[in-house]
Design a protein around this motif. Structure first.
Motif, PDB file in Angstrom:
ATOM      1  N   ILE A   1       0.202  -0.592   0.193  1.00 24.37           N
ATOM      2  CA  ILE A   1      -0.213  -0.055   0.005  1.00 24.37           C
ATOM      3  C   ILE A   1       0.913   1.309   0.230  1.00 24.37           C
ATOM      4  N   LYS A   2       0.527   2.587  -0.709  1.00 27.50           N
ATOM      5  CA  LYS A   2       1.490   3.333  -1.042  1.00 27.50           C
ATOM      6  C   LYS A   2       1.530   4.170   0.446  1.00 27.50           C
ATOM      7  N   GLY A   3       2.380   4.972   0.490  1.00 27.35           N
ATOM      8  CA  GLY A   3       2.094   6.250   1.672  1.00 27.35           C
ATOM      9  C   GLY A   3       1.242   7.448   0.910  1.00 27.35           C
ATOM     10  N   LYS A   4       1.214   7.875   2.254  1.00 29.06           N
ATOM     11  CA  LYS A   4       0.001   9.159   1.443  1.00 29.06           C
ATOM     12  C   LYS A   4       0.984  10.148  -0.073  1.00 29.06           C
ATOM     13  N   ASN A   5       1.648  10.437   0.562  1.00 31.82           N
ATOM     14  CA  ASN A   5       2.952  11.163  -0.822  1.00 31.82           C
ATOM     15  C   ASN A   5       3.965  10.877  -1.237  1.00 31.82           C
ATOM     16  N   GLU A   6       4.125   9.219  -1.367  1.00 32.37           N
ATOM     17  CA  GLU A   6       4.433   9.188  -1.689  1.00 32.37           C
ATOM     18  C   GLU A   6       5.202   9.002  -3.618  1.00 32.37           C
ATOM     19  N   ASP A   7       3.696   9.069  -4.322  1.00 36.00           N
ATOM     20  CA  ASP A   7       3.959   9.449  -5.757  1.00 36.00           C
ATOM     21  C   ASP A   7       5.163  10.917  -6.065  1.00 36.00           C
ATOM     22  N   PHE A   8       4.297  11.468  -5.335  1.00 34.45           N
ATOM     23  CA  PHE A   8       4.850  12.910  -5.278  1.00 34.45           C
ATOM     24  C   PHE A   8       6.736  12.763  -4.895  1.00 34.45           C
ATOM     25  N   THR A   9       7.152  11.981  -3.510  1.00 30.27           N
ATOM     26  CA  THR A   9       8.340  11.838  -3.379  1.00 30.27           C
ATOM     27  C   THR A   9       9.225  11.267  -4.705  1.00 30.27           C
ATOM     28  N   THR A  10       8.375  10.211  -5.099  1.00 31.05           N
ATOM     29  CA  THR A  10       8.979   9.891  -6.138  1.00 31.05           C
ATOM     30  C   THR A  10       9.604  10.574  -6.985  1.00 31.05           C
ATOM     31  N   MET A  11       8.673  11.873  -7.320  1.00 29.48           N
ATOM     32  CA  MET A  11       8.523  12.516  -8.538  1.00 29.48           C
ATOM     33  C   MET A  11       9.961  13.264  -7.728  1.00 29.48           C
TER      34      MET A  11
ATOM     35  N   SER B   1      12.246  12.893  -5.758  1.00 38.14           N
ATOM     36  CA  SER B   1      13.744  11.812  -6.326  1.00 38.14           C
ATOM     37  C   SER B   1      14.381  11.985  -8.031  1.00 38.14           C
ATOM     38  N   GLY B   2      13.252  11.714  -8.329  1.00 39.99           N
ATOM     39  CA  GLY B   2      13.837  11.575  -9.779  1.00 39.99           C
ATOM     40  C   GLY B   2      14.129  12.654 -10.690  1.00 39.99           C
ATOM     41  N   ILE B   3      13.664  13.357 -10.045  1.00 45.88           N
ATOM     42  CA  ILE B   3      13.766  14.914 -11.137  1.00 45.88           C
ATOM     43  C   ILE B   3      15.712  15.375 -10.316  1.00 45.88           C
ATOM     44  N   LEU B   4      15.120  15.001  -8.730  1.00 46.94           N
ATOM     45  CA  LEU B   4      16.482  15.623  -8.684  1.00 46.94           C
ATOM     46  C   LEU B   4      17.711  14.587  -7.716  1.00 46.94           C
ATOM     47  N   GLY B   5      16.969  13.468  -7.468  1.00 45.15           N
ATOM     48  CA  GLY B   5      18.326  12.617  -7.382  1.00 45.15           C
ATOM     49  C   GLY B   5      19.462  12.749  -8.979  1.00 45.15           C
ATOM     50  N   GLN B   6      20.675  11.869  -8.356  1.00 43.46           N
ATOM     51  CA  GLN B   6      22.183  11.861  -9.122  1.00 43.46           C
ATOM     52  C   GLN B   6      21.757  10.225 -10.050  1.00 43.46           C
ATOM     53  N   LYS B   7      22.022  11.081 -11.249  1.00 43.23           N
ATOM     54  CA  LYS B   7      21.031   9.929 -12.175  1.00 43.23           C
ATOM     55  C   LYS B   7      22.542   9.928 -13.387  1.00 43.23           C
ATOM     56  N   LYS B   8      23.756  10.411 -12.595  1.00 42.15           N
ATOM     57  CA  LYS B   8      25.240  10.150 -13.668  1.00 42.15           C
ATOM     58  C   LYS B   8      24.793  10.195 -15.547  1.00 42.15           C
ATOM     59  N   ARG B   9      24.840   9.396 -16.226  1.00 44.58           N
ATOM     60  CA  ARG B   9      24.703   9.395 -17.732  1.00 44.58           C
ATOM     61  C   ARG B   9      23.323   8.866 -18.308  1.00 44.58           C
ATOM     62  N   ILE B  10      22.900   9.210 -19.174  1.00 42.89           N
ATOM     63  CA  ILE B  10      21.601   8.463 -19.699  1.00 42.89           C
ATOM     64  C   ILE B  10      21.712   9.136 -21.185  1.00 42.89           C
ATOM     65  N   HIS B  11      21.095   7.832 -21.085  1.00 48.71           N
ATOM     66  CA  HIS B  11      20.409   7.303 -22.970  1.00 48.71           C
ATOM     67  C   HIS B  11      19.687   7.238 -23.439  1.00 48.71           C
ATOM     68  N   LEU B  12      19.420   7.580 -24.834  1.00 45.56           N
ATOM     69  CA  LEU B  12      18.222   7.555 -24.839  1.00 45.56           C
ATOM     70  C   LEU B  12      18.399   6.695 -26.797  1.00 45.56           C
ATOM     71  N   HIS B  13      17.348   5.254 -26.692  1.00 46.41           N
ATOM     72  CA  HIS B  13      17.818   5.134 -28.396  1.00 46.41           C
ATOM     73  C   HIS B  13      16.195   4.929 -29.332  1.00 46.41           C
ATOM     74  N   ALA B  14      16.097   5.781 -30.003  1.00 43.14           N
ATOM     75  CA  ALA B  14      14.688   5.522 -31.229  1.00 43.14           C
ATOM     76  C   ALA B  14      14.775   3.851 -31.544  1.00 43.14           C
TER      77      ALA B  14
END
Length: 380
Positions: free
Chosen positions: A248-258, A260-273
């Motif tokens: 069961i998700k916490g009350k603000n879990e989705d917002f916290t995840t958003m 964290s995804g935006i501000l957290g360290q990702k190092k390198r990222i690659h997109l392939h079409a």
């Protein structure tokens, strides 16, 4: 009233008023301070008055936000395959799904900077329950996937969404982004849900499944983050599944995840079409008659493209070697990269808990395992 009103993004004539309605929201102030850190509030409030279309908003504000996110939380974004796409053609991008906000935002930045048609993008309505997020999403050309419906309402909602996607692609010449599955991949195993394809096919009318899918111009997208900034946040659900418990998700879990995804360290990222799925559909039509098996075959084609074109960063090889207590892939990473990854693991989970450690490592290692399996090179 349009039948799409409950799910559609804003029309351009609505944009200025909707932006004005959230312009002084504290979350907008925080967003603009992040995007334009040395700019007085009155400057961007004044600029908002000149925004009269989604394109205006994306070009003059959203693109700057995404570039700031990349600058502050990554070591850069690389791409491949987009030069094979026609700039005047709308495509249905079906993507693996790791991050709530960034998967589609990064794709749209790439499309914007390369002169391609940007997307209308699907987002679960459960993620934008707050008014600010709902308005911001629709200002960024997101349309809503309705969650938590009864079976009957779900069928009706899927039909409307299918028709909306068809209208965007064929009448508006607007590309569309949709994840290959409902919700993000938590365990690193990227696989297309047949339900997503079944929903897309609902607008086919009298066309055969394969002819209709050809008309959608499906392009699989592989997105790969060197570090998943939400890796530890995915662990409670994985561990609950391991214990056969309901999660069961916490009350603000989705917002916290958003965040964290935006501000957290990702190092390198690659997109392939990947390439447009076309001749594969002819082969499916010629060899398979059953519709459900056709859907299964299309899902396998999409999966193969996403998995085989997934960029394997050193973290994937490190995780595999740690998981299997081997040095099979030691040539693919440096000792320093390994130490950094081990330190991350120790900071984000309890390394003394063997189950947590196994699931955390598997999350990173599975894209490598799946790629080896797709190539026929995996040995148990």
């Amino acid at each position: 009233m349009s039948k799409f009103d409950e799910i559609r993004y804003f029309y351009d004539h609505e944009v200025n008023g909707k932006l004005e309605s959230i312009a002084r929201d504290p979350m907008m102030k925080a967003l603009m301070n992040f995007t334009f850190p040395d700019t007085d509030e009155q400057v961007w409030l004044e600029k908002f008055k000149n925004v009269h279309s989604i394109s205006d908003f994306q070009h003059h504000f959203v693109a700057y936000t995404i570039r700031q996110i990349l600058a502050k939380s990554s070591e850069g974004l690389t791409t491949s395959g987009f030069d094979q796409l026609d700039k005047n053609t709308s495509y249905l991008f079906i993507s693996n799904h790791r991050d709530i906000v960034l998967d589609t935002s990064l794709l749209n930045l790439v499309l914007l900077e390369s002169g391609h048609i940007m997307t209308a993008s699907a987002i679960g309505d459960n993620l934008v329950r707050r008014n600010f997020l709902n308005v911001l999403a629709k200002l960024n050309r997101n349309f809503l996937v309705q969650r938590g419906l009864s079976l009957r309402d779900q069928l009706k909602s899927s039909q409307i969404m299918s028709e909306y996607i068809e209208e965007q692609l064929h009448q508006e010449n607007r590309s569309v982004w949709i994840a290959q599955r409902e919700g993000r991949t938590k365990d690193g195993n990227d696989s297309t849900q047949q339900g997503v394809l079944k929903m897309l096919a609902m607008a086919a009318g009298d066309q055969s499944l394969t002819d209709y899918f050809k008309s959608l111009k499906i392009v699989p997208i592989s997105i790969s983050y060197e570090y998943d900034p939400t890796d530890s946040l995915k662990m409670p659900q994985l561990l609950a599944q391991h214990r056969d418990e309901e999660y069961i998700k916490g009350k603000n879990e989705d917002f916290t995840t958003m965040l964290s995804g935006i501000l957290g360290q990702k190092k390198r990222i690659h997109l392939h079409a990947g390439h447009v799925i076309d001749t594969e559909l002819d082969e499916i039509a010629a060899t398979i008659e059953n519709k459900n098996k056709q859907l299964q075959a299309v899902a396998q084609v999409i999966d193969h493209s996403i998995i085989s074109n997934y960029k394997l960063w050193p973290t994937k090889f490190i995780a595999y070697d740690l998981l299997h207590n081997t040095d099979t892939y030691s040539s693919q990473y440096t000792e320093q990269e390994k130490q950094l990854f081990v330190r991350r693991l120790e900071m984000r989970i309890d390394p003394a808990d063997p189950v947590s450690k196994e699931y955390f490592l598997a999350m990173y290692a599975n894209p490598l395992v799946n790629k080896l399996k797709s190539e026929g090179n995996f040995k148990e």
